[in-house]
Design a protein around this motif. Structure first.
Motif, PDB file in Angstrom:
ATOM      1  N   MET A  64       0.839  -1.194   0.000  1.00 20.80           N
ATOM      2  CA  MET A  64       0.000   0.000   0.000  1.00 20.80           C
ATOM      3  C   MET A  64       0.883   1.256   0.000  1.00 20.80           C
ATOM      4  SD  MET A  64      -3.171  -0.984  -0.080  1.00 20.80           S
ATOM      5  CE  MET A  64      -4.344   0.149   0.679  1.00 20.80           C
ATOM      6  N   HIS A  65       0.591   2.159  -0.915  1.00 17.16           N
ATOM      7  CA  HIS A  65       1.377   3.391  -1.055  1.00 17.16           C
ATOM      8  C   HIS A  65       0.522   4.461  -1.713  1.00 17.16           C
ATOM      9  CE1 HIS A  65       1.511   1.569  -5.018  1.00 17.16           C
ATOM     10  NE2 HIS A  65       1.700   2.794  -5.489  1.00 17.16           N
ATOM     11  N   GLN A  66       1.022   5.687  -1.653  1.00 17.01           N
ATOM     12  CA  GLN A  66       0.408   6.797  -2.385  1.00 17.01           C
ATOM     13  C   GLN A  66       1.323   7.135  -3.553  1.00 17.01           C
ATOM     14  OE1 GLN A  66       0.593   9.301   1.211  1.00 17.01           O
ATOM     15  NE2 GLN A  66      -1.518   9.899   0.733  1.00 17.01           N
ATOM     16  N   ASP A  67       0.736   7.574  -4.673  1.00 14.34           N
ATOM     17  CA  ASP A  67       1.551   8.046  -5.798  1.00 14.34           C
ATOM     18  C   ASP A  67       1.779   9.530  -5.579  1.00 14.34           C
ATOM     19  OD1 ASP A  67       1.183   5.491  -6.705  1.00 14.34           O
ATOM     20  OD2 ASP A  67       0.095   6.050  -8.523  1.00 14.34           O
ATOM     21  N   LYS A  68       2.913   9.855  -4.990  1.00 19.48           N
ATOM     22  CA  LYS A  68       3.105  11.264  -4.657  1.00 19.48           C
ATOM     23  C   LYS A  68       4.485  11.780  -5.045  1.00 19.48           C
ATOM     24  CE  LYS A  68       4.302  10.260   0.059  1.00 19.48           C
ATOM     25  NZ  LYS A  68       4.025  10.340   1.483  1.00 19.48           N
ATOM     26  N   TYR A 120      -4.239   5.774  -0.809  1.00 20.63           N
ATOM     27  CA  TYR A 120      -3.342   4.609  -0.724  1.00 20.63           C
ATOM     28  C   TYR A 120      -3.928   3.480  -1.578  1.00 20.63           C
ATOM     29  CZ  TYR A 120      -0.508   6.471   3.092  1.00 20.63           C
ATOM     30  OH  TYR A 120       0.365   7.211   3.834  1.00 20.63           O
ATOM     31  N   HIS A 121      -3.031   2.697  -2.188  1.00 27.35           N
ATOM     32  CA  HIS A 121      -3.484   1.570  -3.000  1.00 27.35           C
ATOM     33  C   HIS A 121      -2.349   0.564  -3.114  1.00 27.35           C
ATOM     34  CE1 HIS A 121      -1.600   4.529  -5.645  1.00 27.35           C
ATOM     35  NE2 HIS A 121      -1.201   3.504  -6.375  1.00 27.35           N
ATOM     36  N   GLY A 122      -2.712  -0.654  -3.471  1.00 23.21           N
ATOM     37  CA  GLY A 122      -1.701  -1.696  -3.617  1.00 23.21           C
ATOM     38  C   GLY A 122      -2.274  -2.890  -4.359  1.00 23.21           C
ATOM     39  N   LEU A 146      -0.155   6.247 -16.451  1.00 21.63           N
ATOM     40  CA  LEU A 146       0.155   7.484 -17.167  1.00 21.63           C
ATOM     41  C   LEU A 146       0.129   8.604 -16.148  1.00 21.63           C
ATOM     42  CD1 LEU A 146      -2.107   7.119 -20.326  1.00 21.63           C
ATOM     43  CD2 LEU A 146      -0.138   5.773 -19.591  1.00 21.63           C
ATOM     44  N   ARG A 147       1.185   9.409 -16.158  1.00 21.41           N
ATOM     45  CA  ARG A 147       1.338  10.429 -15.121  1.00 21.41           C
ATOM     46  C   ARG A 147       1.776  11.759 -15.691  1.00 21.41           C
ATOM     47  NH1 ARG A 147       3.010   7.253 -10.113  1.00 21.41           N
ATOM     48  NH2 ARG A 147       2.391   5.136 -10.641  1.00 21.41           N
ATOM     49  N   VAL A 148       1.368  12.797 -15.013  1.00 21.15           N
ATOM     50  CA  VAL A 148       1.879  14.133 -15.302  1.00 21.15           C
ATOM     51  C   VAL A 148       2.833  14.449 -14.158  1.00 21.15           C
ATOM     52  CG1 VAL A 148       1.294  16.549 -15.675  1.00 21.15           C
ATOM     53  CG2 VAL A 148      -0.333  14.762 -16.347  1.00 21.15           C
TER      54      VAL A 148
HETATM   55 FE   LIG Z   1       0.687   3.490  -7.217  1.00 23.30          FE
END
Ligand SMILES: [Fe+2]
Ligand SMILES: O=C(O)CCC(=O)C(=O)O
Length: 152
Positions: A64-68, A120-122, A146-148
């Protein structure tokens, strides 16, 4: 941009030192379609600059993590190919409950946007052998996000 735990770089120092390939136009178009559909409005201004690709074998997990690592609050668009996985979509406050478990199958697309951008997701589990070899992937699961990055 190239992601290496846990930062973005212009050169892939940890692979071959080269500049990463340009972001494919067709993939950015797909991202815009996804965001438009998720938000119910045109997303012509959505310009992803990085696609992070993860491969999961039968035993792989993602905690589990955040995309930050991105500086932009723009949505993250996730695409799944190959084996189905159990995807755990949590909350923005803690790694734990409440969370919602969903299965992401090949072809599924998930948008982290608005209030869920920093949830949070995993990936607690892969279901081996559930993918269709017609995707070109004989085994395992590929996930593209896909990310900015907001970094240039
Ligand atoms: Fe992620
Ligand atoms: O594989 C997935 O569905 C999630 C991948 C992910 O969370 C990430 O790359 O940050």
């Amino acid at each position: 941009m190239h992601w290496q735990p846990y930062r973005y770089t212009r050169l892939a120092h940890d692979v071959n030192g080269r500049k990463v390939a340009d972001f494919p136009g067709w993939l950015a178009d797909l991202g815009r379609r996804a965001v438009a559909e998720a938000y119910g409005r045109p997303a012509d201004d959505y310009e992803p600059d990085t696609a992070l690709v993860n491969f999961y074998d039968a035993e792989a997990r993602m905690g589990m993590h955040q995309d930050k690592d991105e500086r932009s609050p723009a949505p993250v668009v996730s695409l799944s190919i190959g084996d189905t996985c159990l995807f755990r979509f949590g909350n923005t406050e803690t790694r734990g409950r409440p969370y919602t478990d969903v299965e992401l199958a090949s072809g599924d697309l998930f948008v982290f946007g608005g209030p869920s951008r920093l949830a949070y997701h995993g990936v607690p589990k892969i279901y081996p052998g559930t993918g269709d070899p017609a995707t070109g992937l004989a085994a395992g699961r590929l996930n593209l996000t896909l990310r900015v990055t907001g970094l240039r």
